[in-house]
Design an enzyme around this catalytic site. Structure first.
Site, PDB file in Angstrom:
ATOM      1  N   ASP A  46      55.868  44.591  51.047  1.00  0.00           N
ATOM      2  CA  ASP A  46      55.304  43.786  49.969  1.00  0.00           C
ATOM      3  C   ASP A  46      53.814  43.618  50.240  1.00  0.00           C
ATOM      4  O   ASP A  46      53.414  42.804  51.072  1.00  0.00           O
ATOM      5  CB  ASP A  46      56.002  42.423  49.908  1.00  0.00           C
ATOM      6  CG  ASP A  46      55.352  41.467  48.922  1.00  0.00           C
ATOM      7  OD1 ASP A  46      54.716  41.963  47.966  1.00  0.00           O
ATOM      8  OD2 ASP A  46      55.464  40.244  49.117  1.00  0.00           O
ATOM      9  N   GLY A  55      52.013  42.356  37.670  1.00  0.00           N
ATOM     10  CA  GLY A  55      52.040  42.573  39.108  1.00  0.00           C
ATOM     11  C   GLY A  55      53.441  42.898  39.601  1.00  0.00           C
ATOM     12  O   GLY A  55      54.419  42.264  39.175  1.00  0.00           O
ATOM     13  N   ASP A  87      54.890  42.269  42.351  1.00  0.00           N
ATOM     14  CA  ASP A  87      55.561  41.162  43.027  1.00  0.00           C
ATOM     15  C   ASP A  87      56.200  40.206  42.024  1.00  0.00           C
ATOM     16  O   ASP A  87      57.285  39.659  42.274  1.00  0.00           O
ATOM     17  CB  ASP A  87      54.580  40.402  43.924  1.00  0.00           C
ATOM     18  CG  ASP A  87      53.333  39.927  43.186  1.00  0.00           C
ATOM     19  OD1 ASP A  87      53.016  40.472  42.102  1.00  0.00           O
ATOM     20  OD2 ASP A  87      52.646  39.023  43.702  1.00  0.00           O
ATOM     21  N   ARG A  88      55.578  40.031  40.858  1.00  0.00           N
ATOM     22  CA  ARG A  88      56.120  39.126  39.844  1.00  0.00           C
ATOM     23  C   ARG A  88      57.418  39.683  39.268  1.00  0.00           C
ATOM     24  O   ARG A  88      58.375  38.943  39.030  1.00  0.00           O
ATOM     25  CB  ARG A  88      55.085  38.888  38.755  1.00  0.00           C
ATOM     26  CG  ARG A  88      53.789  38.264  39.288  1.00  0.00           C
ATOM     27  CD  ARG A  88      52.719  38.193  38.222  1.00  0.00           C
ATOM     28  NE  ARG A  88      53.094  37.238  37.188  1.00  0.00           N
ATOM     29  CZ  ARG A  88      52.462  37.149  36.023  1.00  0.00           C
ATOM     30  NH1 ARG A  88      51.473  37.980  35.723  1.00  0.00           N
ATOM     31  NH2 ARG A  88      52.835  36.247  35.134  1.00  0.00           N
ATOM     32  N   THR A 132      50.184  41.764  53.838  1.00  0.00           N
ATOM     33  CA  THR A 132      51.239  42.744  53.578  1.00  0.00           C
ATOM     34  C   THR A 132      52.413  42.417  54.494  1.00  0.00           C
ATOM     35  O   THR A 132      52.239  42.324  55.712  1.00  0.00           O
ATOM     36  CB  THR A 132      50.751  44.176  53.842  1.00  0.00           C
ATOM     37  OG1 THR A 132      49.658  44.463  52.966  1.00  0.00           O
ATOM     38  CG2 THR A 132      51.859  45.193  53.608  1.00  0.00           C
ATOM     39  N   VAL A 133      53.585  42.222  53.892  1.00  0.00           N
ATOM     40  CA  VAL A 133      54.779  41.842  54.643  1.00  0.00           C
ATOM     41  C   VAL A 133      55.699  43.048  54.777  1.00  0.00           C
ATOM     42  O   VAL A 133      56.075  43.669  53.781  1.00  0.00           O
ATOM     43  CB  VAL A 133      55.524  40.681  53.955  1.00  0.00           C
ATOM     44  CG1 VAL A 133      56.780  40.314  54.745  1.00  0.00           C
ATOM     45  CG2 VAL A 133      54.607  39.470  53.818  1.00  0.00           C
ATOM     46  N   ASN A 155      47.519  40.632  47.874  1.00  0.00           N
ATOM     47  CA  ASN A 155      46.065  40.651  47.981  1.00  0.00           C
ATOM     48  C   ASN A 155      45.565  40.187  49.344  1.00  0.00           C
ATOM     49  O   ASN A 155      44.533  40.657  49.819  1.00  0.00           O
ATOM     50  CB  ASN A 155      45.450  39.768  46.891  1.00  0.00           C
ATOM     51  CG  ASN A 155      45.565  40.383  45.513  1.00  0.00           C
ATOM     52  OD1 ASN A 155      45.008  41.429  45.246  1.00  0.00           O
ATOM     53  ND2 ASN A 155      46.315  39.733  44.647  1.00  0.00           N
ATOM     54  N   THR A 156      46.292  39.281  49.969  1.00  0.00           N
ATOM     55  CA  THR A 156      45.860  38.726  51.250  1.00  0.00           C
ATOM     56  C   THR A 156      46.634  39.305  52.424  1.00  0.00           C
ATOM     57  O   THR A 156      46.043  39.712  53.433  1.00  0.00           O
ATOM     58  CB  THR A 156      46.019  37.192  51.246  1.00  0.00           C
ATOM     59  OG1 THR A 156      45.286  36.643  50.144  1.00  0.00           O
ATOM     60  CG2 THR A 156      45.503  36.594  52.545  1.00  0.00           C
ATOM     61  N   ASP A 180      55.237  31.117  42.428  1.00  0.00           N
ATOM     62  CA  ASP A 180      54.887  31.846  43.651  1.00  0.00           C
ATOM     63  C   ASP A 180      53.510  31.394  44.117  1.00  0.00           C
ATOM     64  O   ASP A 180      52.505  31.596  43.435  1.00  0.00           O
ATOM     65  CB  ASP A 180      54.891  33.354  43.381  1.00  0.00           C
ATOM     66  CG  ASP A 180      54.769  34.177  44.662  1.00  0.00           C
ATOM     67  OD1 ASP A 180      54.438  33.598  45.724  1.00  0.00           O
ATOM     68  OD2 ASP A 180      55.016  35.389  44.616  1.00  0.00           O
TER      69      ASP A 180
END
Length: 260
Positions: free
Chosen positions: A6, A108, A110-111, A12-13, A9-10, A130
């Site tokens: 995932d 996005g 992720d959304r 990455t998991v 922007n800040t 989120d």
């Protein structure tokens, strides 16, 4: 095991999922200049610390809101994990839910992933809040469709802007005030109160308006690093689901493998 990635922007998991259980999870800062080889150095080291190895990975899926990192992450999976990753948003990757917005391609990843997980795990209608770089509110219909949402500046962005634009205001951390009193008795308390209770007010106000538009019985799910801090001070959030995005990636991967 499934490798889910995932890329926000800040941060990455990266996570390893065995069945429906997340067994390992690692977080790297997102850097659009990082190469596949550099990703490997970090991830292989983290894996070895937990007794894992690249050959444990049997599949991979990527969701990214940073287009520049998709290629090196894809190369990482293909070159070092010997698997072709699914890319959320690619034409050949099915979400399993309908997307009812003007331009689905601009939503996005992720959304959309969060909406898939919310529908599968909790059912619609629902609101997913989120707390990421941006604070987003996404709407899942009663039949699981993604219906759109709201995008607000994330709380850390707001704090940074406040510090940069006002010379005498210090940079502060995101912490709930010591009491439920709103009035600050110092500059620091006033800033903490304004940011924290301001965001609580935004959450509560938007939830009321979204429920009025869609359904008064909507469940409100919260995810992201700051979800717990806010959920403890408002009744507008029903449940905090820290791994919502990762579980959504798992579900999308399983749906596409099953239909292949």
């Amino acid at each position: 095991m499934l490798l889910t990635i995932d890329a926000g922007n800040t941060n990455t998991v990266f996570a390893l999922i065995d069945g429906d259980t997340i067994v390992e999870q690692w977080r790297l800062s997102t850097n659009d200049q990082r190469t596949a080889d550099e990703y490997l150095v970090s991830i292989s080291h983290l894996m070895s610390l937990h007794g894992r190895k690249p050959s444990d990975v049997t599949g991979a899926i990527i969701a990214s809101v940073v287009p520049q990192v998709v290629w090196p992450l894809t190369q990482l999976c293909q070159k070092y994990f010997a698997t072709r990753p699914l890319i959320v948003g690619a034409p050949d990757v099915k979400l399993g839910v309908e997307v009812h917005v003007k331009n689905p391609a601009e939503v996005g990843a992720d959304r959309l992933v969060n909406a898939v997980a919310a529908d599968a795990l909790y059912g619609g209608p629902a609101i997913v809040v989120d707390f990421g770089t941006a604070t987003t509110f996404d709407i899942v219909g009663d039949k699981g469709a993604y219906l759109g949402g709201v995008i607000c500046p994330g709380i850390n962005l707001s704090l940074s802007a406040l510090h940069q634009a006002a010379a005498k205001l210090p940079r502060i951390a995101v912490t709930p005030p010591a009491t439920n009193l709103v009035t600050g008795k110092s500059t620091l308390e006033a800033m903490q109160s304004g940011v924290f209770w301001g965001y609580v007010g935004m959450i509560e106000g938007l939830v009321v308006r979204l429920k009025a538009e869609h359904s008064p019985t909507m469940k409100v799910l919260a995810t992201g690093g700051l979800a717990t801090i806010f959920s403890n001070r408002t009744d507008s959030i029903d449940v905090v689901v820290g791994d919502l995005t990762l579980q959504g990636l798992r579900l999308i991967y399983e749906r596409n493998v099953a239909s292949a």
